[in-house]
Design a protein around this motif. Structure first.
Motif, PDB file in Angstrom:
ATOM      1  N   GLY A 110       0.840  -1.193   0.000  1.00  0.00           N
ATOM      2  CA  GLY A 110       0.000   0.000   0.000  1.00  0.00           C
ATOM      3  C   GLY A 110       0.878   1.246   0.000  1.00  0.00           C
ATOM      4  N   GLY A 111       0.288   2.374  -0.370  1.00  0.00           N
ATOM      5  CA  GLY A 111       1.035   3.635  -0.394  1.00  0.00           C
ATOM      6  C   GLY A 111       1.018   4.340   0.951  1.00  0.00           C
ATOM      7  N   ASP A 112       0.671   3.612   2.030  1.00  0.00           N
ATOM      8  CA  ASP A 112       0.638   4.198   3.376  1.00  0.00           C
ATOM      9  C   ASP A 112       2.014   4.046   4.029  1.00  0.00           C
ATOM     10  OD1 ASP A 112       0.716   1.504   3.559  1.00  0.00           O
ATOM     11  OD2 ASP A 112      -1.037   1.278   4.850  1.00  0.00           O
ATOM     12  N   LYS A 113       2.103   4.516   5.294  1.00  0.00           N
ATOM     13  CA  LYS A 113       3.387   4.483   6.026  1.00  0.00           C
ATOM     14  C   LYS A 113       3.988   3.085   6.079  1.00  0.00           C
ATOM     15  CE  LYS A 113       4.668   7.659   9.505  1.00  0.00           C
ATOM     16  NZ  LYS A 113       4.563   8.229  10.823  1.00  0.00           N
ATOM     17  N   THR A 114       3.118   2.083   6.363  1.00  0.00           N
ATOM     18  CA  THR A 114       3.606   0.700   6.491  1.00  0.00           C
ATOM     19  C   THR A 114       4.189   0.221   5.158  1.00  0.00           C
ATOM     20  OG1 THR A 114       1.672   0.414   7.874  1.00  0.00           O
ATOM     21  CG2 THR A 114       2.903  -1.586   7.338  1.00  0.00           C
ATOM     22  N   GLY A 115       3.457   0.457   4.082  1.00  0.00           N
ATOM     23  CA  GLY A 115       3.908   0.009   2.760  1.00  0.00           C
ATOM     24  C   GLY A 115       5.217   0.679   2.371  1.00  0.00           C
ATOM     25  N   ILE A 116       5.310   1.976   2.648  1.00  0.00           N
ATOM     26  CA  ILE A 116       6.519   2.724   2.285  1.00  0.00           C
ATOM     27  C   ILE A 116       7.713   2.255   3.125  1.00  0.00           C
ATOM     28  CG2 ILE A 116       7.565   5.039   2.412  1.00  0.00           C
ATOM     29  CD1 ILE A 116       4.704   5.959   1.324  1.00  0.00           C
ATOM     30  N   ALA A 117       7.481   2.010   4.439  1.00  0.00           N
ATOM     31  CA  ALA A 117       8.575   1.519   5.302  1.00  0.00           C
ATOM     32  C   ALA A 117       9.050   0.153   4.810  1.00  0.00           C
ATOM     33  CB  ALA A 117       8.096   1.424   6.751  1.00  0.00           C
ATOM     34  N   ARG A 118       8.108  -0.697   4.418  1.00  0.00           N
ATOM     35  CA  ARG A 118       8.449  -2.034   3.905  1.00  0.00           C
ATOM     36  C   ARG A 118       9.267  -1.916   2.609  1.00  0.00           C
ATOM     37  NH1 ARG A 118      10.178  -6.114   4.365  1.00  0.00           N
ATOM     38  NH2 ARG A 118       9.552  -8.040   3.390  1.00  0.00           N
ATOM     39  N   ALA A 119       8.832  -1.012   1.740  1.00  0.00           N
ATOM     40  CA  ALA A 119       9.548  -0.800   0.467  1.00  0.00           C
ATOM     41  C   ALA A 119      10.966  -0.303   0.726  1.00  0.00           C
ATOM     42  CB  ALA A 119       8.788   0.199  -0.399  1.00  0.00           C
ATOM     43  N   ALA A 120      11.122   0.615   1.692  1.00  0.00           N
ATOM     44  CA  ALA A 120      12.455   1.150   2.004  1.00  0.00           C
ATOM     45  C   ALA A 120      13.346   0.026   2.532  1.00  0.00           C
ATOM     46  CB  ALA A 120      12.350   2.284   3.014  1.00  0.00           C
ATOM     47  N   THR A 121      12.783  -0.856   3.371  1.00  0.00           N
ATOM     48  CA  THR A 121      13.567  -1.992   3.890  1.00  0.00           C
ATOM     49  C   THR A 121      14.003  -2.897   2.746  1.00  0.00           C
ATOM     50  OG1 THR A 121      12.308  -1.892   5.928  1.00  0.00           O
ATOM     51  CG2 THR A 121      13.490  -3.945   5.516  1.00  0.00           C
ATOM     52  N   LEU A 122      13.076  -3.189   1.830  1.00  0.00           N
ATOM     53  CA  LEU A 122      13.431  -4.038   0.680  1.00  0.00           C
ATOM     54  C   LEU A 122      14.574  -3.401  -0.116  1.00  0.00           C
ATOM     55  CD1 LEU A 122       9.861  -5.148  -0.484  1.00  0.00           C
ATOM     56  CD2 LEU A 122      11.668  -6.665   0.373  1.00  0.00           C
ATOM     57  N   LEU A 123      14.489  -2.094  -0.350  1.00  0.00           N
ATOM     58  CA  LEU A 123      15.552  -1.409  -1.104  1.00  0.00           C
ATOM     59  C   LEU A 123      16.889  -1.531  -0.369  1.00  0.00           C
ATOM     60  CD1 LEU A 123      13.771   1.861  -2.329  1.00  0.00           C
ATOM     61  CD2 LEU A 123      14.401  -0.127  -3.704  1.00  0.00           C
ATOM     62  N   ARG A 124      16.854  -1.378   0.967  1.00  0.00           N
ATOM     63  CA  ARG A 124      18.101  -1.513   1.753  1.00  0.00           C
ATOM     64  C   ARG A 124      18.667  -2.926   1.652  1.00  0.00           C
ATOM     65  NH1 ARG A 124      15.996   2.691   5.031  1.00  0.00           N
ATOM     66  NH2 ARG A 124      14.555   1.285   6.077  1.00  0.00           N
ATOM     67  N   GLU A 125      17.791  -3.913   1.457  1.00  0.00           N
ATOM     68  CA  GLU A 125      18.249  -5.308   1.308  1.00  0.00           C
ATOM     69  C   GLU A 125      18.720  -5.623  -0.117  1.00  0.00           C
ATOM     70  OE1 GLU A 125      15.051  -7.098   4.589  1.00  0.00           O
ATOM     71  OE2 GLU A 125      14.803  -7.551   2.450  1.00  0.00           O
TER      72      GLU A 125
ATOM     73  N   VAL B 140       5.468   8.444 -14.448  1.00  0.00           N
ATOM     74  CA  VAL B 140       5.103   7.044 -14.669  1.00  0.00           C
ATOM     75  C   VAL B 140       5.628   6.261 -13.469  1.00  0.00           C
ATOM     76  CG1 VAL B 140       5.236   7.280 -17.193  1.00  0.00           C
ATOM     77  CG2 VAL B 140       7.255   6.492 -15.950  1.00  0.00           C
ATOM     78  N   TYR B 141       5.308   4.964 -13.379  1.00  0.00           N
ATOM     79  CA  TYR B 141       5.886   4.147 -12.313  1.00  0.00           C
ATOM     80  C   TYR B 141       7.356   3.883 -12.631  1.00  0.00           C
ATOM     81  CZ  TYR B 141       1.628   3.113  -9.679  1.00  0.00           C
ATOM     82  OH  TYR B 141       0.514   3.230  -8.886  1.00  0.00           O
ATOM     83  N   GLY B 142       8.214   3.967 -11.587  1.00  0.00           N
ATOM     84  CA  GLY B 142       9.635   3.663 -11.739  1.00  0.00           C
ATOM     85  C   GLY B 142       9.936   2.318 -11.101  1.00  0.00           C
ATOM     86  N   LEU B 143      11.002   1.667 -11.601  1.00  0.00           N
ATOM     87  CA  LEU B 143      11.465   0.424 -10.988  1.00  0.00           C
ATOM     88  C   LEU B 143      12.734   0.754 -10.221  1.00  0.00           C
ATOM     89  CD1 LEU B 143      11.386  -2.567 -10.460  1.00  0.00           C
ATOM     90  CD2 LEU B 143      12.463  -2.955 -12.683  1.00  0.00           C
ATOM     91  N   GLY B 144      12.620   0.831  -8.864  1.00  0.00           N
ATOM     92  CA  GLY B 144      13.689   1.385  -8.051  1.00  0.00           C
ATOM     93  C   GLY B 144      14.640   0.365  -7.461  1.00  0.00           C
ATOM     94  N   ALA B 145      15.895   0.814  -7.296  1.00  0.00           N
ATOM     95  CA  ALA B 145      16.914   0.056  -6.573  1.00  0.00           C
ATOM     96  C   ALA B 145      17.844   1.068  -5.923  1.00  0.00           C
ATOM     97  CB  ALA B 145      17.717  -0.823  -7.531  1.00  0.00           C
ATOM     98  N   ASP B 146      18.559   0.622  -4.881  1.00  0.00           N
ATOM     99  CA  ASP B 146      19.588   1.454  -4.273  1.00  0.00           C
ATOM    100  C   ASP B 146      20.627   1.787  -5.342  1.00  0.00           C
ATOM    101  OD1 ASP B 146      21.751   2.521  -2.918  1.00  0.00           O
ATOM    102  OD2 ASP B 146      21.612   1.116  -1.238  1.00  0.00           O
ATOM    103  N   ALA B 147      20.771   3.080  -5.658  1.00  0.00           N
ATOM    104  CA  ALA B 147      21.649   3.489  -6.768  1.00  0.00           C
ATOM    105  C   ALA B 147      23.123   3.267  -6.460  1.00  0.00           C
ATOM    106  CB  ALA B 147      21.397   4.962  -7.110  1.00  0.00           C
ATOM    107  N   ARG B 148      23.439   2.913  -5.183  1.00  0.00           N
ATOM    108  CA  ARG B 148      24.853   2.684  -4.815  1.00  0.00           C
ATOM    109  C   ARG B 148      25.215   1.201  -4.841  1.00  0.00           C
ATOM    110  NH1 ARG B 148      23.112   5.835   0.451  1.00  0.00           N
ATOM    111  NH2 ARG B 148      21.629   4.136   0.179  1.00  0.00           N
ATOM    112  N   ASP B 149      24.201   0.354  -5.105  1.00  0.00           N
ATOM    113  CA  ASP B 149      24.374  -1.095  -4.977  1.00  0.00           C
ATOM    114  C   ASP B 149      24.414  -1.737  -6.374  1.00  0.00           C
ATOM    115  OD1 ASP B 149      23.882  -3.842  -4.751  1.00  0.00           O
ATOM    116  OD2 ASP B 149      22.587  -3.607  -2.998  1.00  0.00           O
ATOM    117  N   GLU B 150      25.625  -2.131  -6.787  1.00  0.00           N
ATOM    118  CA  GLU B 150      25.826  -2.650  -8.142  1.00  0.00           C
ATOM    119  C   GLU B 150      24.917  -3.860  -8.439  1.00  0.00           C
ATOM    120  OE1 GLU B 150      27.939  -1.129 -10.430  1.00  0.00           O
ATOM    121  OE2 GLU B 150      27.221  -2.584 -11.876  1.00  0.00           O
ATOM    122  N   ASN B 151      24.766  -4.752  -7.461  1.00  0.00           N
ATOM    123  CA  ASN B 151      23.936  -5.950  -7.700  1.00  0.00           C
ATOM    124  C   ASN B 151      22.467  -5.592  -7.868  1.00  0.00           C
ATOM    125  OD1 ASN B 151      26.079  -7.714  -7.610  1.00  0.00           O
ATOM    126  ND2 ASN B 151      25.947  -7.914  -5.376  1.00  0.00           N
ATOM    127  N   ALA B 152      21.994  -4.662  -7.035  1.00  0.00           N
ATOM    128  CA  ALA B 152      20.592  -4.249  -7.119  1.00  0.00           C
ATOM    129  C   ALA B 152      20.323  -3.580  -8.463  1.00  0.00           C
ATOM    130  CB  ALA B 152      20.257  -3.308  -5.963  1.00  0.00           C
TER     131      ALA B 152
END
Ligand code: TXA
Ligand code: MG
Length: 333
Positions: free
Chosen positions: A14-29, A40-52
């Motif tokens: 969801g686009g609520d606090k919980t969903g956003i916190a979960r998304a941020a955790t996934l990005l950190r992983e 438009v919708y973007g497909l995000g990854a940590d820009a500092r993480d070569e594997n991501a």
């Protein structure tokens, strides 16, 4: 606990606090997460993480020579990655947050994964204004590399349903934030040379940009197939729907459906019956997706005026109508 909504292995957040916190955790992983921006919708990854970042290229089937846009939360964050000239500062102050990407020289010690920029000495950066994108950047506390969340060469997504239809099970999660406000990708201005160049027409018009800059931008939008595009989004065949497109059509021929603009008769769908270009921009990708999923084989499109947002709309339509090297048959989305 509520069961997690999933499509394949892709979580729907969801686009609520919980969903956003979960998304941020996934990005950190090091996971890849699609999220809505105003364009438009973007497909995000940590820009500092070569594997991501590599996972983004793999999920989209994107050629590794095509660099990604880096999304940051504010001007300060952009300045920590890039060297901003007075012209860049003027554009940033006028249009950020918003649908404008600036291609700027990389700053020493930027920390971005090399594949984000495809090895170029410059990077495309933007500060998005959609509330969910901003909240995600705040929660993640770092730069997010994000191309449009569609398979390479296909129509950009303006809803989470489009993302899921295009990349089913190929991404870790998508944040559902409804429909995108602008509906067309950001305008891209290259500020690495002596004169500003418009690499891609988009949500901010060329007139708006030149008013702020006090000079006209040179326009690279018409590169040919043979020329090496300075922005690979300029490649002629892009934004391709499955159906064939015929532009500037007064009416539909037998076997075609009409995608109308203005008060035309017999349109299957109408980008804007009131001939409002902003409305048409918001509807363009949505309606192309819709006609495609209804199984249309050929789409005739009413003429769109070549002014204001109409320039970006016509740019996307011309690319969608162009012959498609590499796409020889109807490709499942
Ligand atoms: O609105 C948008 O810009 C969306 C949202 C998600 O922010 N993003 C988007 O990304 O459209 P993408 O990857 O689909 O298009 C980015 C374009 C590509 O054509 C790429 O070649 C160009 O930006 N680009 C990125 N970095 C560049 C650079 N350093 N020099 C020249 N072009 C660059
Ligand atoms: Mg794209």
């Amino acid at each position: 606990m509520k069961p997690q909504a999933m499509v394949g292995t892709t979580k729907i957040l969801g686009g609520d606090k919980t969903g956003i916190a979960r998304a941020a955790t996934l990005l950190r992983e090091g996971r890849i997460v699609a999220f809505p921006t105003e364009t438009v919708y973007g497909l995000g990854a940590d820009a500092r993480d070569e594997n991501a970042v590599a996972a983004i290229y793999a999920a989209k089937g994107r050629p590794s020579v095509n660099p990604l846009i880096v999304h940051v939360k504010d001007l300060d964050a952009a300045q920590s990655l890039t060297v901003m000239s007075p012209a860049a500062m003027r554009l940033a102050e006028a249009f950020w947050p918003g649908p404008l990407t600036l291609v700027l020289p990389l700053r020493l010690g930027h920390g971005l994964a090399p594949s984000v920029t495809a090895g170029l000495p410059s990077v495309g950066v933007r500060v998005p204004d959609a509330p969910i994108a901003r909240a995600l950047l705040e929660a993640f506390e770092g730069p997010i590399a994000a191309p449009s969340a569609n398979p390479s060469g296909r129509i950009s997504p303006t809803s989470s349903a489009h993302v899921l239809a295009g990349l089913p099970g190929r991404i870790d999660a998508v944040i559902d934030g409804g429909k995108c406000r602008v509906g067309l990708e950001s305008s891209i201005v290259d500020l690495t040379g002596h004169h500003p160049r418009l690499l891609r027409a988009g949500g901010i018009t060329s007139d708006q940009l030149s008013t702020v800059l006090g000079e006209r931008l040179s326009d690279d939008g018409n590169v040919t197939e043979d020329a090496k595009p300075s922005s690979p989004g300029q490649m002629t065949s892009h934004y391709a729907p499955n159906a064939k497109l015929r532009l500037n059509a007064a009416h539909a021929n037998p076997g075609e459906v009409l995608l109308g603009f203005g008060p035309v008769e017999g349109a299957e769908l109408n980008l804007s019956a009131e001939a409002d270009l902003a409305v048409a921009a918001t509807n363009l990708f949505e309606m192309l997706h819709q006609l495609d999923s209804n199984g249309a084989l050929a789409i005739a499109v009413s003429p769109i005026p070549e002014s204001g947002l109409g320039i970006a709309i016509n740019d996307r339509l011309r690319r969608a109508a162009a012959p498609r090297p590499g796409i020889t048959s109807k490709t499942p989305n």
